[in-house]
Design an enzyme around this catalytic site. Sequence first.
Site, PDB file in Angstrom:
ATOM      1  N   ARG A 161     -26.204 -51.919  -2.924  1.00 20.99           N
ATOM      2  CA  ARG A 161     -25.308 -50.553  -3.157  1.00 20.99           C
ATOM      3  C   ARG A 161     -25.672 -49.617  -2.241  1.00 20.99           C
ATOM      4  O   ARG A 161     -25.120 -48.952  -1.719  1.00 20.99           O
ATOM      5  CB  ARG A 161     -25.091 -50.291  -4.402  1.00 20.99           C
ATOM      6  N   GLN A 168     -18.494 -51.551  -4.425  1.00 21.59           N
ATOM      7  CA  GLN A 168     -19.068 -52.711  -5.172  1.00 21.59           C
ATOM      8  C   GLN A 168     -18.715 -54.013  -4.146  1.00 21.59           C
ATOM      9  O   GLN A 168     -19.936 -54.863  -4.041  1.00 21.59           O
ATOM     10  CB  GLN A 168     -18.451 -53.024  -6.532  1.00 21.59           C
ATOM     11  N   CYS A 215     -21.276 -57.204 -10.985  1.00 21.83           N
ATOM     12  CA  CYS A 215     -21.554 -55.914 -10.602  1.00 21.83           C
ATOM     13  C   CYS A 215     -22.376 -54.865 -11.478  1.00 21.83           C
ATOM     14  O   CYS A 215     -22.852 -54.018 -11.093  1.00 21.83           O
ATOM     15  CB  CYS A 215     -20.117 -55.236 -10.426  1.00 21.83           C
ATOM     16  N   HIS A 272     -12.538 -50.965  -6.971  1.00 21.38           N
ATOM     17  CA  HIS A 272     -14.013 -50.718  -6.507  1.00 21.38           C
ATOM     18  C   HIS A 272     -14.510 -51.037  -5.490  1.00 21.38           C
ATOM     19  O   HIS A 272     -15.440 -51.881  -5.480  1.00 21.38           O
ATOM     20  CB  HIS A 272     -14.725 -51.231  -8.100  1.00 21.38           C
ATOM     21  N   ASP A 332     -17.157 -59.987 -14.789  1.00 26.16           N
ATOM     22  CA  ASP A 332     -17.436 -58.575 -15.090  1.00 26.16           C
ATOM     23  C   ASP A 332     -17.262 -58.261 -16.601  1.00 26.16           C
ATOM     24  O   ASP A 332     -16.624 -59.628 -17.255  1.00 26.16           O
ATOM     25  CB  ASP A 332     -16.325 -57.710 -14.306  1.00 26.16           C
ATOM     26  N   ARG A 368     -15.309 -40.946  -8.955  1.00 23.74           N
ATOM     27  CA  ARG A 368     -15.263 -42.114  -9.805  1.00 23.74           C
ATOM     28  C   ARG A 368     -14.391 -41.369 -10.771  1.00 23.74           C
ATOM     29  O   ARG A 368     -14.529 -40.504 -11.563  1.00 23.74           O
ATOM     30  CB  ARG A 368     -16.436 -42.569 -10.469  1.00 23.74           C
TER      31      ARG A 368
HETATM   32  N1  NVA Z   1     -14.809 -53.170 -14.577  1.00 20.98           N
HETATM   33  C1  NVA Z   1     -15.803 -52.289 -14.760  1.00 20.98           C
HETATM   34  C2  NVA Z   1     -16.896 -51.973 -13.911  1.00 20.98           C
HETATM   35  C3  NVA Z   1     -18.004 -50.979 -14.118  1.00 20.98           C
HETATM   36  C4  NVA Z   1     -19.051 -51.127 -12.869  1.00 20.98           C
HETATM   37  C5  NVA Z   1     -15.274 -50.875 -15.252  1.00 20.98           C
HETATM   38  O1  NVA Z   1     -14.458 -50.457 -14.785  1.00 20.98           O
HETATM   39  O2  NVA Z   1     -15.705 -50.412 -16.462  1.00 20.98           O
HETATM   40  N1   CP Z   2     -21.769 -51.631 -10.759  1.00 21.28           N
HETATM   41  C1   CP Z   2     -21.644 -50.157 -10.876  1.00 21.28           C
HETATM   42  O1   CP Z   2     -20.596 -49.347 -10.411  1.00 21.28           O
HETATM   43  O2   CP Z   2     -22.405 -49.694 -11.887  1.00 21.28           O
HETATM   44  P1   CP Z   2     -22.516 -48.173 -12.608  1.00 21.28           P
HETATM   45  O3   CP Z   2     -21.249 -48.026 -13.584  1.00 21.28           O
HETATM   46  O4   CP Z   2     -23.726 -48.291 -13.242  1.00 21.28           O
HETATM   47  O5   CP Z   2     -22.170 -47.198 -11.269  1.00 21.28           O
END
Ligand code: NVA
Ligand code: CP
Length: 307
Positions: A289, A135, A261, A132, A221, A105
């Site tokens: 997930r 997801q 998500c 992502h 989101d 990540r």
């Molecule tokens: N769009 C959000 C998703 C978090 C799971 C982010 O990137 O922070």
């Molecule tokens: N939806 C998701 O990826 O959640 P986290 O940021 O908690 O991993």
Amino acid sequence: MPAPKHFLQFSDFSVQKYEYLFARARWIKERFKRYERHRPLEDRTLVMIFEKQSTRTRLSFEAGMQQLGGAAIFLSTRDSQLGRGEPIEDSAEVISRMCDLVMIRTFEQASIERFARHSRVPVINGLTNEYHPCQILADIYTFIEHRGSIAGRTVAWIGDSNNVCNTWMQAAATLGFKLNVSTPPGYEVEPERAGVFDARCLETFADPMDAARGADLVTTDVWTSMGFEAENEERRKAFQDWQVDAEMMRCARPDALFMHCLPAHRGEEVASEVIDGPQSVVWDEAENRLHTQKALMEYLLLGQVGG
Ligand code: NVA
Ligand code: CP
């Protein structure tokens, strides 16, 4: 040594691969619910590299790998040499000699692509600024569980044209459903940045109510994703009319589902009456997930296997 398979963006896999993964995830989930052991990845190790925070992604990969018989190691850029400027290429060479699978990540998609080019083992995208894919793997599996095939259906995306939106765009092109997108002015989707070169599955709407009209699934989101916190105030103003509330859900089909998500901000991108209401499947979505990523890890390490 043959090049490893990676999962860096949704368009990396064909519709046939997704059909396999959805069927396999269902088989894995059913066994899990019956407390039956399924440990095909004994002695395999997953390394998870996090440059951003996480609850679901870390937990689902770590628990999933343990349940499959393997081990998972958490590395943060804050307390490893990754955060002190060691080249990504060197890190990839070393890390991939000590484990069987890597999940990352991070911020830039380009970083994970560079890591993958120098990795001896499969690399999974656990979220970048651009995508992502894990997801949307879980989201579409969840849709199928509740409503059957997503091909030919309509999904409405309301809000920011972020990593999750980009991945929905790729999924629509790969799996053959329609994506209606409504974003505030100045936050429009960019199909090329999303890696979508045939935008026939995509329709954009100025009014979010129009995007939701007739949809089988409404999803959204956060207004401000990780890494964009400096824009928070500006975004809160720009996104005011892009909240999924009961009125917007009434524009969708009567049996439409709601997904997010998570983590969610009630009162911003979604009203509590929707996320905590009867059309919401967010807890199934989060749980899935685990099951879908177990199918993914098994596939990347062992290929397609019979159930
Ligand atoms: N769009 C959000 C998703 C978090 C799971 C982010 O990137 O922070
Ligand atoms: N939806 C998701 O990826 O959640 P986290 O940021 O908690 O991993």
